[in-house]
Structures are given as C-alpha cells and as structure tokens.
Design an enzyme around this catalytic site. Structure first.
Site, PDB file in Angstrom:
ATOM      1  N   ASP A  14       0.820  -1.205   0.000  1.00  0.00           N
ATOM      2  CA  ASP A  14       0.000   0.000   0.000  1.00  0.00           C
ATOM      3  C   ASP A  14       0.860   1.264   0.000  1.00  0.00           C
ATOM      4  O   ASP A  14       0.477   2.287  -0.563  1.00  0.00           O
ATOM      5  CB  ASP A  14      -0.938   0.005   1.207  1.00  0.00           C
ATOM      6  N   GLY A  15       2.049   1.201   0.626  1.00  0.00           N
ATOM      7  CA  GLY A  15       2.942   2.357   0.606  1.00  0.00           C
ATOM      8  C   GLY A  15       3.398   2.696  -0.795  1.00  0.00           C
ATOM      9  O   GLY A  15       3.450   3.872  -1.184  1.00  0.00           O
ATOM     10  N   ASN A  29      -4.155   9.004   1.628  1.00  0.00           N
ATOM     11  CA  ASN A  29      -4.505   8.416   2.917  1.00  0.00           C
ATOM     12  C   ASN A  29      -4.835   9.468   3.970  1.00  0.00           C
ATOM     13  O   ASN A  29      -5.952   9.545   4.460  1.00  0.00           O
ATOM     14  CB  ASN A  29      -3.355   7.538   3.439  1.00  0.00           C
ATOM     15  N   TYR A  82      -3.021   5.012   9.694  1.00  0.00           N
ATOM     16  CA  TYR A  82      -2.564   5.713  10.898  1.00  0.00           C
ATOM     17  C   TYR A  82      -3.741   6.135  11.783  1.00  0.00           C
ATOM     18  O   TYR A  82      -3.716   5.981  13.005  1.00  0.00           O
ATOM     19  CB  TYR A  82      -1.732   6.928  10.468  1.00  0.00           C
ATOM     20  N   SER A  83      -4.778   6.659  11.178  1.00  0.00           N
ATOM     21  CA  SER A  83      -5.942   7.127  11.934  1.00  0.00           C
ATOM     22  C   SER A  83      -6.529   6.023  12.804  1.00  0.00           C
ATOM     23  O   SER A  83      -6.861   6.236  13.972  1.00  0.00           O
ATOM     24  CB  SER A  83      -7.006   7.671  10.973  1.00  0.00           C
ATOM     25  N   LEU A  84      -6.656   4.827  12.244  1.00  0.00           N
ATOM     26  CA  LEU A  84      -7.227   3.707  12.995  1.00  0.00           C
ATOM     27  C   LEU A  84      -6.364   3.355  14.198  1.00  0.00           C
ATOM     28  O   LEU A  84      -6.877   3.016  15.272  1.00  0.00           O
ATOM     29  CB  LEU A  84      -7.364   2.492  12.072  1.00  0.00           C
ATOM     30  N   SER A  85      -5.047   3.468  14.055  1.00  0.00           N
ATOM     31  CA  SER A  85      -4.140   3.074  15.133  1.00  0.00           C
ATOM     32  C   SER A  85      -4.231   3.991  16.347  1.00  0.00           C
ATOM     33  O   SER A  85      -3.819   3.615  17.441  1.00  0.00           O
ATOM     34  CB  SER A  85      -2.695   3.036  14.619  1.00  0.00           C
ATOM     35  N   ALA A 115      -2.929  11.150  20.892  1.00  0.00           N
ATOM     36  CA  ALA A 115      -2.616  11.285  22.318  1.00  0.00           C
ATOM     37  C   ALA A 115      -3.062  12.643  22.871  1.00  0.00           C
ATOM     38  O   ALA A 115      -2.246  13.433  23.349  1.00  0.00           O
ATOM     39  CB  ALA A 115      -1.119  11.076  22.562  1.00  0.00           C
TER      40      ALA A 115
END
Length: 295
Positions: free
Chosen positions: A77-78, A150, A193-196, A215
């Site tokens: 995907d990258g 993304n 990233y958003s999901l993580s 965070a």
C-alpha cells in the site's frame, strides 16, 4: 482478433529482490498483447543493474513525465500511495500488485497477474474513485507533493512536548487540540494511521473526512467526521516553534507561524478493482474479525 493497443506505466520500490520475477511476468503478459510499456527510471535501474534482469521494449521515464491508460504499482500500500502521488492529476487508473501481504489498495497477488491483465483488456474490472486531501500553506511552503490519498498528520517534533492545534471548519471554530498531533484522514486512509490512534473505519465512497487527535491531553476530545466538502484551517503553537506535517507519511518541518488549509483536491485517484472484489470481505480478512485467536 488483435488486442487493442494499451499503454502501461509501471512503478515500484527498489528494495524487494523477489519483485524481479513478478515484473518479468507482467512484462511478458504486456508484450504478448503488444502493449506500450514505460517504467520509472529508479525501478528500471534497480531491476537491470542490481537484479541483472534483462528488460527490452520498455520506455524509461523520470518523475511525472509519462502518459498511460493504466498505471501498475508493484509493492504494498505504501508503494501504491507513492504511485498515486506520481499519477497526480492525470487520473490514470492504478492497479496495485501486492508483493507482500494482502493490502487494501494493492490487492492483486502476483499469481493473479495473467488473469488480471486479461481482465483489463476485456473491460472486466471496476474503478473506484477516491478523494484526495490537498494542503495549502500561508507562510512556509510544502516542498513535496502537497496532496495525500490516505491522510495528513500534524505532529510534534520527536524531542518536543505536545503541541496546540487551533482548528476551524468552514470558518467556524471547532476546538483547540492539545495533543501529540492531529490526523485528517480520507476513507481510504481510515484503516491506516488514523485507525491506530482510535479513529473510525470509514467505508470508501461515503464522501467524508475524519479528524482524529493523537494522544490528546483531554480524554473528552474525540474523533469527528466531517463532509469532504469542508475546509479545515489549522494553526499550531509549539515550544520548539515548529512542527511536522506528514502527507501519506512524507514529513516536512514547518515553522509554527504557518497556517494550513486542508480541503478536497480537485481530482480523485482512480483505483482498479477486480470484478467481484468485496470491501467488507477484505476488511474482515485484514482486521481478522471473527477469527478464533485461541488456537
């Protein structure tokens, strides 16, 4: 019946030796159909100089200097995200061939190359259009490609304390985030990233963006989903007087005097999907939903 003439541009990263066999297989398929094939220079030199692959009948191009009916991304995907940035406003449909695990964007296995290329010639495929985020700056400029398929992440520097991000939507104040950062994600990037960091999974085609803090200092600050037609304005305060802006993982440092405006780009990325591909099936497989973890 003679196959119609199609043009292909091939992209890929330069650190996967096992790619050589798959690239050769794709080239053989395309040459059989007398396709016009072009390859980005870095990939061509990696395959010919490093991997000693003999490649003929291929045009070599630099940067964005290419035209094609289809783009082929060789990697994960990258690699697909980088290919999308190279295709840019050309809106050439992109086929993602995955050299590792199944991806959301690069979802064609190398063993399916023959069948997939044949399907392209028979118009037996679908194209999904994906929204892109465009970043404009007032102050310092972004040196690289100013768009992301993304996500766009506003982040503190590695050695800095949390940053303060003032956010407005369509001219109306939303909130002030005190956090390590803020991620604006497309539906395409919602599983990255958003999901993580606790962002929502957004099904492609829903025409929304999400804003998810990284965070946050206050647990009351939660992710929010907005229309893709929204205009997001951000200003940042930082003790180090600078911050990072990352577009699909490509990060640049900007001074905190920079005002950012994020909006939907005036074009969309065209993603090729095989007939019968089902998003929720891929989602279950990638997320291992329903899998018995006891064994």
């Amino acid at each position: 019946m003679t196959a119609r003439k199609l043009r292909f541009a091939i992209f890929g990263n330069t650190y996967q030796p096992k790619k050589a066999v798959s690239v050769q297989k794709i080239l053989d398929c395309l040459h059989e159909r007398k396709a016009e094939v072009a390859m980005e220079r870095a990939l061509y030199e990696f395959l010919t100089d490093d991997q000693k692959l003999s490649i003929s009948g291929v045009n070599v191009f630099d940067g964005h200097d290419f035209e094609a009916d289809f783009a082929i991304s060789m990697g994960g995907d990258g690699t697909f995200l980088r290919t999308a940035s190279m295709v840019g406003q050309k809106e050439i449909p992109i086929l993602g061939v995955n050299m590792g695990r199944l991806g959301f964007l690069a979802d064609i296995h190398p063993s399916d190359i023959d069948h997939t290329i044949a399907a392209l010639y028979m118009d037996d495929y679908s194209v999904e259009t994906r929204a892109v985020i465009q970043v404009e700056t007032d102050g310092a400029s972004i040196e690289g490609y100013p768009c992301a398929l993304n996500d766009v992440a506003i982040l503190k520097r590695d050695n800095a304390s949390m940053i303060t991000i003032h956010a407005s939507i369509n001219g109306e104040v939303l909130t002030t985030y005190q956090a390590d950062g803020l991620i604006m994600s497309t539906p395409t990037g919602s599983t990255a990233y958003s999901l993580s960091v606790g962002g929502p999974i957004i099904v492609p085609g829903t025409h929304v963006f999400s804003l998810t803090p990284v965070a946050p200092h206050s647990l009351n600050v939660r992710p929010i989903v907005v229309s893709e037609d929204s205009i997001i304005e951000l200003t940042v305060e930082s003790r180090s007087h600078n911050f990072l802006v990352a577009l699909d993982g490509r990060s640049e440092k900007l001074p905190d005097s920079t005002r950012l405006t994020l909006r939907k780009a005036p074009y969309r990325v065209q993603v090729i999907k095989r007939s019968g591909t089902r998003y929720f099936h891929t989602l279950r497989e990638k997320m291992m939903w329903g899998a018995d973890q006891r064994h």
